[in-house]
Design a protein around this motif. Structure first.
Motif, short mmCIF file in Angstrom:
data_model
loop_
_atom_site.label_atom_id
_atom_site.label_comp_id
_atom_site.label_asym_id
_atom_site.label_seq_id
_atom_site.Cartn_x
_atom_site.Cartn_y
_atom_site.Cartn_z
N THR A 85 0.87 -1.17 0.00
CA THR A 85 0.00 0.00 0.00
C THR A 85 0.91 1.22 0.00
O THR A 85 1.74 1.36 0.90
CB THR A 85 -0.92 0.02 1.24
OG1 THR A 85 -1.76 -1.13 1.22
CG2 THR A 85 -1.78 1.26 1.25
N THR A 308 -10.31 7.13 0.06
CA THR A 308 -9.08 7.10 0.86
C THR A 308 -9.35 7.57 2.28
O THR A 308 -8.86 6.97 3.25
CB THR A 308 -8.00 7.97 0.20
OG1 THR A 308 -7.71 7.46 -1.11
CG2 THR A 308 -6.73 7.99 1.03
N ARG A 312 -8.74 5.14 5.50
CA ARG A 312 -7.71 5.54 6.46
C ARG A 312 -8.33 5.79 7.84
O ARG A 312 -7.71 5.49 8.88
CB ARG A 312 -6.98 6.79 5.99
CG ARG A 312 -6.10 6.57 4.75
CD ARG A 312 -5.02 5.55 5.00
NE ARG A 312 -4.07 5.47 3.89
CZ ARG A 312 -3.23 4.47 3.68
NH1 ARG A 312 -3.22 3.44 4.52
NH2 ARG A 312 -2.41 4.48 2.65
N ASN A 349 -9.87 1.45 -4.79
CA ASN A 349 -9.34 2.48 -3.91
C ASN A 349 -7.82 2.41 -3.90
O ASN A 349 -7.23 1.46 -4.40
CB ASN A 349 -9.91 2.32 -2.49
CG ASN A 349 -9.44 1.03 -1.83
OD1 ASN A 349 -8.29 0.92 -1.38
ND2 ASN A 349 -10.32 0.03 -1.78
N SER A 350 -7.18 3.41 -3.31
CA SER A 350 -5.72 3.47 -3.30
C SER A 350 -5.12 2.92 -2.02
O SER A 350 -3.90 3.01 -1.82
CB SER A 350 -5.28 4.94 -3.47
OG SER A 350 -5.74 5.73 -2.38
N VAL A 351 -5.95 2.36 -1.14
CA VAL A 351 -5.46 1.89 0.16
C VAL A 351 -5.23 0.39 0.16
O VAL A 351 -4.12 -0.09 0.38
CB VAL A 351 -6.43 2.29 1.29
CG1 VAL A 351 -5.95 1.76 2.63
CG2 VAL A 351 -6.56 3.81 1.35
#
Length: 481
Positions: A85, A308, A312, A349-351
């Protein structure tokens, strides 16, 4: 379509189902006080291996965000073959290890570790070990884990050690195949002591009103003022007493909010046009200011930045209450209904891909199920009472994927299903140091009263299990039970 299919068939279903199901349990009881536990992220965690540089397998120390670690037969990898990640993760070979050179002064409760096999290498095994004497000796925690996927999965361990604690990740298969590790989270642990919550606001719950929760005939907010889900429901919640009715506010989930206020908690709404953020001090409704984020049947897809922020928030200790609806329930005709929106959050998603270990199915069920998880589960048998059933009036089920997240578990299943990974009506999991609950239908949270012009149905009052489930889950997400 503008309206959910629920509202096309609801008059008939209401007559048949609500009348029959409501007789199976007595009228909902008043909420009782919850019990709070200390359960927060250890300083410096989650550890994402984003800082520091180590390009060789030779044993050496590297300073990371959480502190100094010794990497033995391990390095920090940033290639396309490294599962990670962000920009890099730890890569371990042979019988290598990752060892903390510092103590966690607040103990260690639940620890999670993201893991995967590297590139085209074979499967590998590894273990978590813990030391309570500054690294003089270690003891294995939990079971040996097998990494079989090239995508990061999350393994969870219950350490529950007070005082000073060090952790160590050990590769155990001794093969040349390499493993990646990332996103290590640690909850502090004080020994499980409990204290009753204060009589005033204890935890803050934020109910989303910014993603089409008022679209069409929907009304999935606490209160509506002049057509808007304003930040603070009115009248002020300071006026709520033990005898205040849920009609104090006008949203269709006002009963939920009023019940939380009666337990001493604070509720707010995120109005339409307000951004979902995490870590933005300029936003007074940034998720960092709340314990739990409740999103009941979103009808607008989350932006990349919002996804994100949500992930988070959970990863760093927040609680997320996800409520879906059935397929083909696109109330604002924008091409997305809630199952698609939730699945997009988890898969695009970017996570981390599939961070919670479940997906929402494209189905539409009407059912009252007593096929529930039993035992000491705090959601199904918590401070607000025992949950014995769940009624869906056009909702979706979930498929669970323990390989993606070993903590995922079903809470209620369809009547004809086994208590396995398929056809779950409600489920829970953890991600990082945060917690997640999902229910596949918005009907149970619907209290039957909403803003003028909307037709809603009283799923909340259908039986005592409904408020018990939602309130137990809310308190569990807030780490109060």
């Amino acid at each position: 379509m503008t309206f959910s299919a629920r509202y096309l068939v609801a008059p008939l279903l209401g007559a048949l189902l609500f009348s029959s199901c409501s007789k199976s349990e007595p009228t909902p009881e008043a909420p009782v006080a919850a019990v709070a536990s200390q359960d927060v992220s250890a300083p410096g965690f989650p550890e994402g291996f984003e800082t520091g540089t180590k390009t060789a397998y030779t044993t050496g120390s590297v300073t990371l965000a959480s502190g100094a670690w010794t990497l033995n037969d391990a390095l920090l990898g940033n290639t396309t073959a490294d599962a990670k990640t962000g920009t890099q993760s730890a890569r371990v070979r042979n019988s290598g290890s990752l060892s903390m050179n510092f103590n966690l002064s607040g103990g260690a409760g639940v620890v999670t570790v993201g893991h995967a096999r590297y590139g085209t290498d074979g499967n590998g095994t590894w273990e978590l070990w813990a030391s309570a004497n500054s690294g003089a000796s270690y003891a294995k925690v939990g079971s040996t884990i097998t990494s079989s996927s090239t995508a990061l999965s999350t393994a969870s361990f219950t350490v529950n050690l007070t005082g000073t604690v060090r952790l160590q990740v050990r590769k155990t298969d001794a093969s040349t195949g390499r493993l990646n590790f990332d996103n290590i989270t640690v909850e502090s642990y004080s020994g499980g002591t409990t204290t009753p919550p204060p009589t005033g606001g204890s935890k803050k719950f934020l109910f989303d009103g910014s993603h089409g929760e008022l679209a069409g005939n929907a009304d999935w907010v606490l209160d509506v003022n002049s057509g808007v889900a304003s930040r603070y429901p009115t009248p002020a919640q300071s006026g709520i007493t033990s005898s205040t009715p849920e009609t104090y506010w006008t949203g269709a989930v006002s009963a939920w909010g009023v019940a939380l206020a009666k337990l001493g908690h604070t509720v707010e709404q995120l109005p339409a046009g307000t951004a979902i953020s995490y870590g933005n001090a300029a936003n007074p409704q940034d998720l960092a200011n709340y314990s739990v984020f409740v999103v009941d049947e979103p009808n607008v897809i989350f932006s990349a930045a919002e996804k994100t922020a949500i992930l988070r928030f959970v990863q760093n200790g927040g609680g997320l209450f996800m409520i879906s609806d059935h397929i083909i329930s696109d109330r604002n005709n924008d091409g997305y209904d809630s199952p698609q929106i939730w699945n997009d959050l988890m898969s695009n998603n970017s996570v981390q891909a599939n961070p919670f270990g479940f997906s929402v199915n494209s189905d539409n069920i009407v059912e009252n199920s007593s096929n529930v998880r039993t035992g000491t589960n705090p959601i199904m048998n918590g401070s607000q009472g025992l949950v014995s059933q769940l009624s869906f009036h056009n909702g979706a089920t979930m498929t669970l994927n323990p390989t993606a997240n070993s903590t995922v578990q079903g809470l209620v299943w369809r009547s004809t299903a086994g208590q396995g990974n398929n056809l779950a009506m409600a489920a829970s999991s953890t991600f990082g140091t945060g917690r997640v609950v999902v229910i596949g239908d918005s009907s149970p949270a619907d209290d039957g009263t909403g803003s003028p012009g909307n037709t809603v149905y009283n799923g909340w009052g259908e039986n005592v299990s409904t408020p018990r489930l939602h309130l137990n889950a809310s308190l569990w997400l807030a780490k109060l039970q």
